[in-house]
Scaffold this active site. Sequence first.
Site, PDB file in Angstrom:
ATOM      1  N   SER A 162      29.399 -17.402 -25.288  1.00 20.21           N
ATOM      2  CA  SER A 162      30.778 -17.131 -24.902  1.00 20.21           C
ATOM      3  C   SER A 162      31.533 -16.569 -26.092  1.00 20.21           C
ATOM      4  CB  SER A 162      31.418 -18.440 -24.420  1.00 20.21           C
ATOM      5  OG  SER A 162      32.745 -18.568 -24.775  1.00 20.21           O
ATOM      6  N   TYR A 188      33.214 -27.054 -28.650  1.00 21.47           N
ATOM      7  CA  TYR A 188      32.794 -26.001 -27.733  1.00 21.47           C
ATOM      8  C   TYR A 188      32.372 -24.751 -28.502  1.00 21.47           C
ATOM      9  CZ  TYR A 188      32.945 -22.523 -23.987  1.00 21.47           C
ATOM     10  OH  TYR A 188      32.631 -21.518 -23.103  1.00 21.47           O
TER      11      TYR A 188
END
Length: 328
Positions: A162, A188
């Site tokens: 991502s 994350y």
Amino acid sequence: MINNYSIQKPINSGFGPRTTAKEALGGKILSGKIAIVTGGYSGLGLEITRVLAEAGATVIVPARRVEQAQETLSTIPRIELKKLDLVDPNSIDVFADEFLKTNRPLHILVNCAGIMANPLKRDARGYESQFATNHLGHFQLTARLWPALVQAKGARVVSVTSRGHRICGVDFNDPNFNNHDYDKWQAYGQSKTAKALFATGLDKRGKKFNVRAFSAHPGTIVTNLSRSLTDEEMRLMGALDEDGNRALVKYDEEFKSITEGAATIVWCAVNSQLDGKGGVYCENVDIAEAVSADNSDPSGVRPWAVSTEYAEKLWRLSENLTGIKFLD
């Protein structure tokens, strides 16, 4: 920091942000091919599963929630549903052993399952859940499935990363937040950088066996992945409409529908344009541009996510944390 910037360059694929997953196949027929798609029963994973299966592949879908998966996969052909929990090392080994006993090659492995920005949780080993689920579980799974990938004599492994990798690199000294305060976005970002570095490390080791690895950024898509985020966080991301519903309120190069978001992943998994290539970070159905650490443009890949030096450090860390000596 040693980077593989020499290969991290767009190839002008002719595709783009509005390309769909089916279009990204490039007309590829997958009859006789075997694929495994983690998280392949919801969100992006479900679309990837559908497109690969409808192109002729047999797709094995590992699922922690088998009942939910059975319902969503019921209309898709050539699906095999198996139990798997990525934060349970024993579950990973059981799943992989069952597949290896079938003596089938594995042509496509899409490591898609993941979690995002959740409150601090730890697995049974004490490892932070985002790092454990998004990276370590897939590291172990890929290691256990390695004989089948080699047997395919031409396989691809896709790590779904991502733009969250821009947040930070991997904290090699304290990846599990044992010695500093937990930050859900730092966790994350670290996990998504790890997924990109894993592709770099795996491709280096796998290309002599014709096993090539890629990392793919799908774009911003509203799926159940955002379940841990507040409505305010969703609004700031541009993913809350005027009625308070979680939905994209704009479409551009970054914000995509699910079928558009799955396109780069499918492209990495099967498209002939990437034959002979590997170890690269991709977005918008092309190899991404390598950019500097302080670049203000949201697109492109940052140095710490394609560093061959960091990829080696992550490989050693992952072997130590999982107890697995990959490719022995």
